[in-house]
Enzyme design. Structure first.
Site, mmCIF file in Angstrom:
data_model
loop_
_atom_site.group_PDB
_atom_site.id
_atom_site.type_symbol
_atom_site.label_atom_id
_atom_site.label_comp_id
_atom_site.label_asym_id
_atom_site.label_seq_id
_atom_site.Cartn_x
_atom_site.Cartn_y
_atom_site.Cartn_z
ATOM 1 N N ASP A 13 -3.722 -7.191 -7.037
ATOM 2 C CA ASP A 13 -3.257 -6.061 -7.855
ATOM 3 C C ASP A 13 -3.589 -6.224 -9.334
ATOM 4 O OD1 ASP A 13 -2.195 -4.999 -5.536
ATOM 5 O OD2 ASP A 13 -0.260 -5.961 -5.834
ATOM 6 N N GLY A 15 -6.069 -4.898 -10.798
ATOM 7 C CA GLY A 15 -6.694 -3.667 -11.325
ATOM 8 C C GLY A 15 -8.160 -3.573 -10.917
ATOM 9 N N LYS A 16 -8.488 -4.210 -9.791
ATOM 10 C CA LYS A 16 -9.884 -4.261 -9.325
ATOM 11 C C LYS A 16 -10.468 -2.855 -9.126
ATOM 12 C CE LYS A 16 -8.335 -6.757 -5.921
ATOM 13 N NZ LYS A 16 -6.971 -7.078 -6.382
ATOM 14 N N GLY A 40 -4.617 -2.208 -1.870
ATOM 15 C CA GLY A 40 -4.291 -0.898 -2.434
ATOM 16 C C GLY A 40 -4.927 -0.872 -3.805
ATOM 17 N N HIS A 41 -6.039 -0.187 -3.933
ATOM 18 C CA HIS A 41 -6.799 -0.171 -5.186
ATOM 19 C C HIS A 41 -6.639 1.192 -5.846
ATOM 20 C CE1 HIS A 41 -9.548 -3.630 -3.554
ATOM 21 N NE2 HIS A 41 -8.291 -3.968 -3.680
ATOM 22 N N THR A 42 -6.012 1.187 -7.023
ATOM 23 C CA THR A 42 -5.649 2.446 -7.677
ATOM 24 C C THR A 42 -6.692 2.870 -8.704
ATOM 25 O OG1 THR A 42 -3.402 1.600 -7.531
ATOM 26 C CG2 THR A 42 -3.715 3.616 -8.815
ATOM 27 N N THR A 129 1.812 -7.456 4.335
ATOM 28 C CA THR A 129 1.829 -6.002 4.157
ATOM 29 C C THR A 129 2.092 -5.293 5.489
ATOM 30 O OG1 THR A 129 -0.549 -5.924 4.481
ATOM 31 C CG2 THR A 129 0.230 -6.109 2.211
ATOM 32 N N GLN A 221 -7.425 -8.380 -2.672
ATOM 33 C CA GLN A 221 -6.443 -9.444 -2.933
ATOM 34 C C GLN A 221 -6.858 -10.229 -4.183
ATOM 35 O OE1 GLN A 221 -7.517 -9.248 0.764
ATOM 36 N NE2 GLN A 221 -6.117 -7.552 0.500
ATOM 37 N N ARG A 300 6.902 -2.311 -2.632
ATOM 38 C CA ARG A 300 7.825 -3.409 -2.992
ATOM 39 C C ARG A 300 7.730 -3.717 -4.486
ATOM 40 N NH1 ARG A 300 5.852 -8.037 1.082
ATOM 41 N NH2 ARG A 300 3.859 -7.101 0.561
ATOM 42 N N SER A 408 -8.683 -3.661 -20.565
ATOM 43 C CA SER A 408 -8.105 -2.410 -20.082
ATOM 44 C C SER A 408 -6.768 -2.168 -20.767
ATOM 45 C CB SER A 408 -7.934 -2.492 -18.563
ATOM 46 O OG SER A 408 -7.287 -1.349 -18.069
HETATM 47 P P1 GDP Z 1 -5.967 -3.603 -7.459
HETATM 48 O O1 GDP Z 1 -5.360 -3.823 -6.120
HETATM 49 O O2 GDP Z 1 -6.471 -4.871 -8.062
HETATM 50 O O3 GDP Z 1 -6.999 -2.516 -7.485
HETATM 51 O O4 GDP Z 1 -4.768 -3.127 -8.410
HETATM 52 P P2 GDP Z 1 -3.604 -2.074 -8.015
HETATM 53 O O5 GDP Z 1 -4.166 -0.711 -8.043
HETATM 54 O O6 GDP Z 1 -2.877 -2.489 -6.802
HETATM 55 O O7 GDP Z 1 -2.588 -2.328 -9.201
HETATM 56 C C1 GDP Z 1 -2.934 -2.121 -10.515
HETATM 57 C C2 GDP Z 1 -1.966 -1.078 -11.082
HETATM 58 O O8 GDP Z 1 -2.044 -1.081 -12.481
HETATM 59 C C3 GDP Z 1 -2.311 0.340 -10.671
HETATM 60 O O9 GDP Z 1 -1.129 1.099 -10.612
HETATM 61 C C4 GDP Z 1 -3.210 0.816 -11.792
HETATM 62 O O10 GDP Z 1 -3.196 2.228 -11.957
HETATM 63 C C5 GDP Z 1 -2.554 0.152 -12.963
HETATM 64 N N1 GDP Z 1 -3.455 -0.231 -14.059
HETATM 65 C C6 GDP Z 1 -4.737 -0.657 -14.010
HETATM 66 N N2 GDP Z 1 -5.162 -1.036 -15.227
HETATM 67 C C7 GDP Z 1 -4.130 -0.822 -16.080
HETATM 68 C C8 GDP Z 1 -3.939 -1.045 -17.472
HETATM 69 O O11 GDP Z 1 -4.807 -1.514 -18.185
HETATM 70 N N3 GDP Z 1 -2.710 -0.727 -17.980
HETATM 71 C C9 GDP Z 1 -1.703 -0.223 -17.221
HETATM 72 N N4 GDP Z 1 -0.541 0.054 -17.801
HETATM 73 N N5 GDP Z 1 -1.856 -0.003 -15.895
HETATM 74 C C10 GDP Z 1 -3.043 -0.314 -15.338
HETATM 75 P P1 IMO Z 2 -5.032 -5.856 -3.436
HETATM 76 O O1 IMO Z 2 -6.449 -5.792 -2.921
HETATM 77 C C1 IMO Z 2 -1.307 -8.105 -3.624
HETATM 78 C C2 IMO Z 2 -0.209 -10.370 -0.046
HETATM 79 C C3 IMO Z 2 1.009 -9.898 0.715
HETATM 80 C C4 IMO Z 2 1.497 -11.225 1.281
HETATM 81 C C5 IMO Z 2 0.185 -11.943 1.609
HETATM 82 C C6 IMO Z 2 -0.261 -11.815 3.056
HETATM 83 O O2 IMO Z 2 -4.414 -4.520 -3.615
HETATM 84 O O3 IMO Z 2 -4.955 -6.725 -4.645
HETATM 85 P P2 IMO Z 2 -1.335 -9.843 4.487
HETATM 86 O O4 IMO Z 2 -0.840 -8.469 4.801
HETATM 87 O O5 IMO Z 2 -2.656 -9.864 3.790
HETATM 88 O O6 IMO Z 2 -1.313 -10.746 5.671
HETATM 89 O O7 IMO Z 2 -0.237 -10.446 3.451
HETATM 90 O O8 IMO Z 2 -0.790 -11.372 0.769
HETATM 91 N N1 IMO Z 2 -1.228 -9.324 -0.262
HETATM 92 C C7 IMO Z 2 -1.461 -8.719 -1.426
HETATM 93 N N2 IMO Z 2 -0.812 -8.837 -2.615
HETATM 94 N N3 IMO Z 2 -2.400 -7.304 -3.515
HETATM 95 C C8 IMO Z 2 -3.062 -7.200 -2.350
HETATM 96 O O9 IMO Z 2 -4.224 -6.531 -2.230
HETATM 97 C C9 IMO Z 2 -2.572 -7.901 -1.226
HETATM 98 N N4 IMO Z 2 -2.958 -8.006 0.059
HETATM 99 C C10 IMO Z 2 -2.146 -8.886 0.626
HETATM 100 O O10 IMO Z 2 1.957 -9.317 -0.151
HETATM 101 O O11 IMO Z 2 2.139 -11.964 0.282
HETATM 102 MG MG MG Z 3 -3.545 -3.530 -5.135
#
Ligand code: GDP
Ligand code: IMO
Ligand code: MG
Length: 419
Positions: A13, A15-16, A40-42, A129, A221, A300, A408
């Site tokens: 998470d 911010g990929k 979950g990539h936002t 997850t 991840q 969560r 960012s």
């Molecule tokens: P990923 O899984 O690595 O793609 O990241 P996620 O999407 O799960 O989580 C990143 C969260 O931070 C998302 O809700 C994005 O919209 C948000 N986000 C990304 N870059 C920034 C930033 O520079 N500032 C803030 N405040 N939010 C950000």
């Molecule tokens: P992105 O790509 C954050 C965590 C789960 C748990 C562990 C194992 O959005 O960054 P799994 O369902 O893979 O067997 O869970 O890994 N986990 C993540 N945490 N971002 C993710 O993906 C994750 N994918 C799995 O919360 O601790």
């Molecule tokens: Mg994510």
């Protein structure tokens, strides 16, 4: 041409998705190499917000090919939902998304096994997850998996055999389930999956590279969740590190070019497992509130803490990171003082190397840095950065030995500064 890789350096998470979307115009192909719908990539742009799970984050940029590589595990039911949600917003994907024949399938029974195993572990659970990731990769490694390419050859029998085996495993748990409903949507998902180009992606990518195409490999991840090097057993079931791009796409190690390592200006984690710099005080809550730190897949609350340079040095080493990407810097905008963990005190001995066990017997050592106390979210150029922020970047670059190439300052595509 080389393949550039973009991956998370912390616990996911980082911010990929956002950065892949920003970088895609420079590439011809974006390819996911591991993980599955646990991701979950936002992405946010033009007032819209999208959360991608199995689909690569290059999907919104015109004229780019996106590939789900062999290292990914796909749940057709969730894939169908994801595709349909995008189609409902006017995005057609069939001409810009291809799927590897060798990607493994997550069966409905994998999801059940994930849930049953977590329930049986009680407090010791991984906090997965719940998407069947572990059981699907377990079948892959134990040579029992079903792949996308299998859908076209005698699939019914292979599926029946796999489900019979899984039912046997499920019978060892106290676990009620309704497989029929899950199977219905799964097989509908299979039909949807078949409307996409199913390809031998390793040949495709290598031919494209030979022809001069530029490829960006998108990780899911983060490195601290890597099956080999993460905080085992509280990890995911794939190699999230750079080496995973080689095995997950079929590209040779000497094909790897730039490695973009993404990290938050602080640190978060979801699920169970050690987190040395975790905060349980009002600073932790402020990070969660400012950063809206709630999981994009499961909702969560994410655990929050200070940046951990010991863990970052480790993951930079494992990945051969050439450029750092610092995310969510704006979340620290209101902090008077920012802490950074520079080393650990392990039984009285200071170390900068990540120890085997990060659960107990050690303490993070912090340095304090002055906050910038400025709203940075509207800044569009490096020239506007406050001095304290520049100092924070310089401090990190010195500690980590790699330049910060992208910063960012908010979730939107536009809130990105390339240095
Ligand atoms: P990923 O899984 O690595 O793609 O990241 P996620 O999407 O799960 O989580 C990143 C969260 O931070 C998302 O809700 C994005 O919209 C948000 N986000 C990304 N870059 C920034 C930033 O520079 N500032 C803030 N405040 N939010 C950000
Ligand atoms: P992105 O790509 C954050 C965590 C789960 C748990 C562990 C194992 O959005 O960054 P799994 O369902 O893979 O067997 O869970 O890994 N986990 C993540 N945490 N971002 C993710 O993906 C994750 N994918 C799995 O919360 O601790
Ligand atoms: Mg994510």
């Amino acid at each position: 041409m080389k393949v550039d890789v973009l991956l998370g350096l912390q616990w996911g998470d980082e911010g990929k998705g956002k950065v892949v979307d920003v970088l895609t115009p420079k590439y011809d192909i974006v390819a996911r190499f591991q993980g599955g719908p646990n991701a979950g990539h936002t992405l946010e742009f033009e007032g819209e917000k999208y959360i991608l799970k199995s689909i690569p984050s290059g999907i919104f940029q015109e004229g780019k090919m996106n590939i789900i590589g062999n290292g990914v595990v796909i749940d057709p039911a969730l894939f169908k939902k994801e595709v349909e949600a995008l189609e409902a917003t006017g995005h057609t994907l069939t001409d810009r998304l291809s799927i590897s024949k060798k990607a493994h399938l997550i069966l409905p029974t994998h999801r059940l096994l994930d849930a049953a195993s977590e329930k049986a572990m009680g407090n010791a659970k991984i906090g997965t997850t719940g998407r069947g990731i572990g059981p699907a990769y377990t079948d892959k490694i134990s040579r029992n998996g079903l792949r996308v390419g299998d859908l076209f050859h005698n699939f019914e029998e292979k599926y029946k055999n796999a489900v019979a085996r899984h039912k046997e495993q499920l019978s060892q748990y106290q676990f009620e389930y309704d497989l029929e409903a899950l199977e219905k949507e799964w097989f509908e998902g299979v039909e949807k999956l078949k409307t996409f180009r199913i390809i031998e992606s390793e040949h495709f990518i290598n031919k494209q590279l030979a022809g001069g195409a530029k490829v960006l490999a998108e990780g899911a991840q983060g490195s601290m969740l890597d099956i080999d090097f993460g905080s085992y057993p509280f990890v995911t079931s794939s190699n999230t590190i750079c080496a995973g791009a080689c095995t997950g796409l079929g590209i040779a190690p000497n094909r790897i070019g730039e490695v973009f390592g993404i990290f938050k200006a602080y640190c978060t984690r979801v699920g169970s497992g050690p987190f040395p710099t975790e905060l349980f005080d009002e600073d932790g809550q402020l990070l969660r509130d400012n950063g809206k730190e709630y999981g994009s897949v499961t909702g969560r609350p994410r655990r929050c803490g200070w940046i951990d340079l010991v863990a970052l040095r480790y993951t930079i080493m494992l990945n051969g990171v050439t450029r750092l990407v610092m995310m969510k810097s704006d979340v620290l905008d209101s902090f008077e003082t920012i802490k950074a963990c520079v080393s650990y005190n392990v039984n009285g001995v200071e170390t900068e190397d990540l120890p085997f066990d990060i659960t107990e017997g050690f303490e993070p050592i912090y340095v304090d840095l002055p906050g910038w106390k400025t709203d940075m979210t509207k800044m569009r150029s490096e020239d506007e950065f406050p001095e304290e922020f520049n100092n924070y970047i310089s401090f990190l670059e010195e500690e980590l030995g790699v330049p910060v190439a992208i910063v960012s300052l908010g979730p939107d595509r536009a809130q990105t500064i390339i240095r």
